[in-house]
Design a protein around this motif. Structure first.
Motif, PDB file in Angstrom:
ATOM      1  N   ALA A 316       0.829  -1.209   0.000  1.00 31.41           N
ATOM      2  CA  ALA A 316       0.000   0.000   0.000  1.00 31.41           C
ATOM      3  C   ALA A 316       0.860   1.254   0.000  1.00 31.41           C
ATOM      4  N   ALA A 317       1.974   1.211   0.750  1.00 26.40           N
ATOM      5  CA  ALA A 317       2.869   2.371   0.804  1.00 26.40           C
ATOM      6  C   ALA A 317       3.485   2.655  -0.559  1.00 26.40           C
ATOM      7  N   SER A 318       3.971   1.621  -1.211  1.00 32.41           N
ATOM      8  CA  SER A 318       4.587   1.790  -2.529  1.00 32.41           C
ATOM      9  C   SER A 318       3.587   2.353  -3.533  1.00 32.41           C
ATOM     10  N   GLU A 319       2.395   1.805  -3.556  1.00 33.78           N
ATOM     11  CA  GLU A 319       1.378   2.249  -4.502  1.00 33.78           C
ATOM     12  C   GLU A 319       0.952   3.682  -4.221  1.00 33.78           C
ATOM     13  N   TYR A 320       0.865   4.039  -2.940  1.00 32.21           N
ATOM     14  CA  TYR A 320       0.494   5.414  -2.578  1.00 32.21           C
ATOM     15  C   TYR A 320       1.559   6.402  -3.042  1.00 32.21           C
ATOM     16  N   LEU A 321       2.827   6.103  -2.755  1.00 34.08           N
ATOM     17  CA  LEU A 321       3.907   7.023  -3.104  1.00 34.08           C
ATOM     18  C   LEU A 321       4.042   7.178  -4.614  1.00 34.08           C
ATOM     19  N   LEU A 322       3.909   6.074  -5.351  1.00 33.97           N
ATOM     20  CA  LEU A 322       3.964   6.178  -6.808  1.00 33.97           C
ATOM     21  C   LEU A 322       2.808   7.029  -7.346  1.00 33.97           C
ATOM     22  N   GLY A 323       1.629   6.831  -6.787  1.00 32.60           N
ATOM     23  CA  GLY A 323       0.483   7.635  -7.207  1.00 32.60           C
ATOM     24  C   GLY A 323       0.703   9.109  -6.909  1.00 32.60           C
ATOM     25  N   ALA A 373       9.831  -1.470  -8.021  1.00 34.97           N
ATOM     26  CA  ALA A 373      10.399  -1.678  -9.362  1.00 34.97           C
ATOM     27  C   ALA A 373       9.449  -2.464 -10.254  1.00 34.97           C
ATOM     28  N   THR A 374       8.704  -3.402  -9.663  1.00 35.50           N
ATOM     29  CA  THR A 374       7.766  -4.198 -10.468  1.00 35.50           C
ATOM     30  C   THR A 374       6.543  -3.394 -10.888  1.00 35.50           C
ATOM     31  N   LEU A 375       6.311  -2.244 -10.222  1.00 36.77           N
ATOM     32  CA  LEU A 375       5.147  -1.417 -10.535  1.00 36.77           C
ATOM     33  C   LEU A 375       5.454  -0.313 -11.535  1.00 36.77           C
ATOM     34  N   LEU A 376       6.735  -0.005 -11.738  1.00 36.94           N
ATOM     35  CA  LEU A 376       7.103   1.111 -12.603  1.00 36.94           C
ATOM     36  C   LEU A 376       6.747   0.822 -14.055  1.00 36.94           C
ATOM     37  N   GLN A 377       6.204   1.841 -14.710  1.00 36.02           N
ATOM     38  CA  GLN A 377       5.791   1.729 -16.101  1.00 36.02           C
ATOM     39  C   GLN A 377       6.698   2.596 -16.976  1.00 36.02           C
ATOM     40  N   SER A 378       6.701   2.336 -18.268  1.00 37.63           N
ATOM     41  CA  SER A 378       7.548   3.130 -19.170  1.00 37.63           C
ATOM     42  C   SER A 378       7.171   4.602 -19.122  1.00 37.63           C
ATOM     43  N   ASP A 380       6.532   6.255 -16.564  1.00 44.02           N
ATOM     44  CA  ASP A 380       7.092   6.870 -15.360  1.00 44.02           C
ATOM     45  C   ASP A 380       8.483   7.443 -15.584  1.00 44.02           C
ATOM     46  N   GLU A 381       9.160   7.026 -16.645  1.00 43.23           N
ATOM     47  CA  GLU A 381      10.536   7.457 -16.877  1.00 43.23           C
ATOM     48  C   GLU A 381      10.610   8.946 -17.196  1.00 43.23           C
ATOM     49  N   PRO A 382      11.674   9.666 -16.789  1.00 41.88           N
ATOM     50  CA  PRO A 382      12.720   9.180 -15.884  1.00 41.88           C
ATOM     51  C   PRO A 382      12.268   9.260 -14.429  1.00 41.88           C
ATOM     52  N   ILE A 383      12.601   8.248 -13.643  1.00 42.53           N
ATOM     53  CA  ILE A 383      12.192   8.177 -12.243  1.00 42.53           C
ATOM     54  C   ILE A 383      13.229   7.365 -11.466  1.00 42.53           C
ATOM     55  N   ALA A 384      13.379   7.681 -10.192  1.00 37.86           N
ATOM     56  CA  ALA A 384      14.208   6.877  -9.292  1.00 37.86           C
ATOM     57  C   ALA A 384      13.501   6.808  -7.954  1.00 37.86           C
ATOM     58  N   VAL A 385      13.571   5.635  -7.326  1.00 37.50           N
ATOM     59  CA  VAL A 385      12.938   5.428  -6.020  1.00 37.50           C
ATOM     60  C   VAL A 385      13.977   4.829  -5.084  1.00 37.50           C
ATOM     61  N   LEU A 386      14.297   5.558  -4.026  1.00 33.18           N
ATOM     62  CA  LEU A 386      15.273   5.114  -3.027  1.00 33.18           C
ATOM     63  C   LEU A 386      14.551   4.841  -1.714  1.00 33.18           C
ATOM     64  N   SER A 405      14.958   2.213 -10.541  1.00 32.41           N
ATOM     65  CA  SER A 405      14.406   3.089 -11.570  1.00 32.41           C
ATOM     66  C   SER A 405      13.630   2.218 -12.543  1.00 32.41           C
ATOM     67  N   GLY A 406      13.117   2.863 -13.591  1.00 35.51           N
ATOM     68  CA  GLY A 406      12.415   2.086 -14.604  1.00 35.51           C
ATOM     69  C   GLY A 406      13.329   1.149 -15.358  1.00 35.51           C
ATOM     70  N   GLN A 407      14.650   1.346 -15.234  1.00 36.05           N
ATOM     71  CA  GLN A 407      15.625   0.505 -15.923  1.00 36.05           C
ATOM     72  C   GLN A 407      16.041  -0.721 -15.114  1.00 36.05           C
ATOM     73  N   THR A 408      15.685  -0.747 -13.832  1.00 40.38           N
ATOM     74  CA  THR A 408      16.239  -1.773 -12.935  1.00 40.38           C
ATOM     75  C   THR A 408      15.958  -3.192 -13.431  1.00 40.38           C
ATOM     76  N   LEU A 409      14.729  -3.467 -13.784  1.00 41.07           N
ATOM     77  CA  LEU A 409      14.384  -4.832 -14.189  1.00 41.07           C
ATOM     78  C   LEU A 409      14.828  -5.141 -15.609  1.00 41.07           C
ATOM     79  N   ARG A 410      15.404  -4.135 -16.282  1.00 39.85           N
ATOM     80  CA  ARG A 410      15.978  -4.379 -17.612  1.00 39.85           C
ATOM     81  C   ARG A 410      17.497  -4.372 -17.573  1.00 39.85           C
ATOM     82  N   ALA A 411      18.073  -3.975 -16.410  1.00 41.32           N
ATOM     83  CA  ALA A 411      19.521  -3.810 -16.340  1.00 41.32           C
ATOM     84  C   ALA A 411      20.217  -4.892 -15.525  1.00 41.32           C
TER      85      ALA A 411
END
Length: 481
Positions: A316-323, A373-378, A380-386, A405-411
């Protein structure tokens, strides 16, 4: 134009914010020594004052992850008379940089108590009872408590002396992995322990007591720092039992602990009417968030602090912050969303206590980052979440957290997990497997995005920094604005 690396900027903001909340610096800025009419006093930022010259005996108890830094910062400034009798106990994971005469050090365990946690607790109780005796003879005695996060595990002693260290570890494991909030966890700890929930202040009865905190809990809840060893407890036995019922903990506790909590004679903790407590907060999570906001603003971001999701489930926290950051970037070209607090990551248990179904390594910050990282969409770029622990330790890993970032699951390099653990070779599926097995550290170690700081000597809760830009703000010239 060269593309801005938002992940690097997020790391920079974190590092600068943590540096701005240095313990030594905070003491120098917020605690003044006042010399007046032949007496010496400490004047704190909240205008409270402690006159020191009159004390013949000073006893110092320093507890938690920031205890060595707090102890050194305060002892170097205490204007005590030469005839004053000074002694103390330090309980932390790290020894003092400058060992001092008449001070005992105990390397208390974290995140679980150890033998030194028990030995340190006994030493503290002995010292405080002696201080109480001195005060009862009319000898002015001060007990100074320097308390920071992590003290709950580092100093422990069960109310029932028959409860062993092994059973205490099982008890704490069941609590920590239950999904309960830190306030709920500490409510139960206070009613288990002989040194929590105000019981140190009771042991020092008659002496003047002052507690100075570095807070790793939500604002307004000082009595949960280190499970409130020096402050009156606002929770009750009934509330403790309700937490145990809510999270089905009784069946996870070992027999000796279960007997304690079902006993009709379980003693209540000291309440506000039972003791008078003076307390000063030196640093808390709001200082960390504000420092991060200032540094993000200096880098040209529109910075917003939002702690709404404190104590939420990590999903819920991740989804809230991304929204929230998706909405903010509609109004601002460069945005930074800052959030402090902790998230809950319930872990599966099997059998007695909290034996994990899978014993891989990670922590709540890395788990939240990987889920994000699994929720990030194309789009959303450029984006970073720490997401990072300000103490430098995330769960049972050696990392402080991670940045994605949006690149994490591709890198990430292929081979994070073995082929028999995932039928699909896609990184998204591997991330899902890592989440399911709580193997976030292994995943991020391979990706090279785990944040490694080592113990920071501080503990101001977890910090999340989300950065996002529109394509027209992707140059390094803009980043250094």
């Amino acid at each position: 134009m060269e593309r801005v690396d938002l992940s690097d900027l997020a790391r920079t903001i974190f590092e600068r914010a943590l540096s701005s909340c240095n313990v030594e610096q905070a003491v120098a800025l917020k605690v003044r020594v006042i010399e007046q009419d032949g007496s010496s006093s400490l004047l704190f930022e909240d205008k409270s004052r402690l006159e020191l010259t009159r004390f013949r005996h000073v006893r110092v108890v320093a507890l938690g992850k920031a205890a060595p830094a707090m102890l050194e910062a305060f002892l170097s400034r205490l204007p005590l008379l030469p005839a004053c009798d000074l002694a103390g106990v330090l309980i932390s994971t790290l020894p003092p940089q400058l060992p001092r005469e008449n001070f005992e050090f105990f390397a208390g365990g974290h995140p679980m108590p150890n033998d030194a946690s028990f030995a340190g607790a006994r030493a503290v109780l002995r010292m405080l009872r002696t201080a109480s005796e001195l005060a009862s003879r009319g000898e002015d005695t001060l007990c100074l408590f320097l308390v920071s996060g992590g003290a709950s595990a580092m100093m422990e002693l069960p109310l029932d002396e028959e409860i062993t260290l092994a059973d205490t570890i099982l008890f704490n494991s069941a609590l920590v992995y239950s999904g309960a909030s830190i306030r709920e966890i500490n409510c139960v700890r206070k009613h288990f322990s002989a040194v929590k929930g105000g019981r140190l202040a009771i042991a020092a009865k008659g002496a003047e007591c002052l507690s100075i905190f570095i807070s790793d809990v939500p604002s307004g809840h000082l009595d949960t720092i280190g499970s409130g060893p020096t402050l009156p407890d606002t929770s009750t036995v009934d509330e403790c039992r309700e937490v145990i019922r809510k999270y089905n903990l009784l069946d996870r506790f070992p027999d000796s602990v279960r007997r304690l909590f079902v006993s009709l004679e379980l003693p209540e903790t000291p309440k506000p009417q039972d003791l008078t407590a003076r307390a000063v907060t030196l640093l808390d999570a709001s200082d960390l968030a504000e420092a991060a906001r200032q540094h993000a603003t200096q880098l040209g971001f529109h910075a917003v602090i939002d702690n709404t999701c404190d104590d939420w489930d990590y999903r819920a926290a991740s989804e809230y912050l991304l929204g929230r950051i998706r909405n903010l970037r509609r109004e601002h070209a460069r945005v930074c969303l800052i959030s402090v607090g902790e998230v809950a990551v319930p872990l599966p248990v099997s059998g007695l206590g909290s034996k994990l179904v899978d014993a891989r390594v990670g922590g709540r910050n890395q788990h939240l980052a990987l889920y994000t990282a699994t929720l990030l969409q194309s789009s959303d770029e450029p984006i970073a979440v720490l997401s990072v622990g300000s103490d430098g330790v995330d769960g049972n890993s050696v990392a402080a957290g991670a940045v994605v970032s949006g690149q994490t699951l591709r890198a990430v390099r292929v081979g994070v997990l073995s082929s028999d653990e995932a039928s699909d070779e896609s990184l998204y599926v591997k991330a899902q497997v890592a989440l399911r097995h709580f193997a976030s550290y292994s995943f991020f170690q391979d990706a090279g995005v785990a944040i490694m700081t080592g113990p920071t000597g501080n503990n101001l809760r977890d910090l999340r920094i989300l950065l996002a830009e529109s394509p027209c703000h992707m140059s390094r010239e803009t980043a250094s604005h």
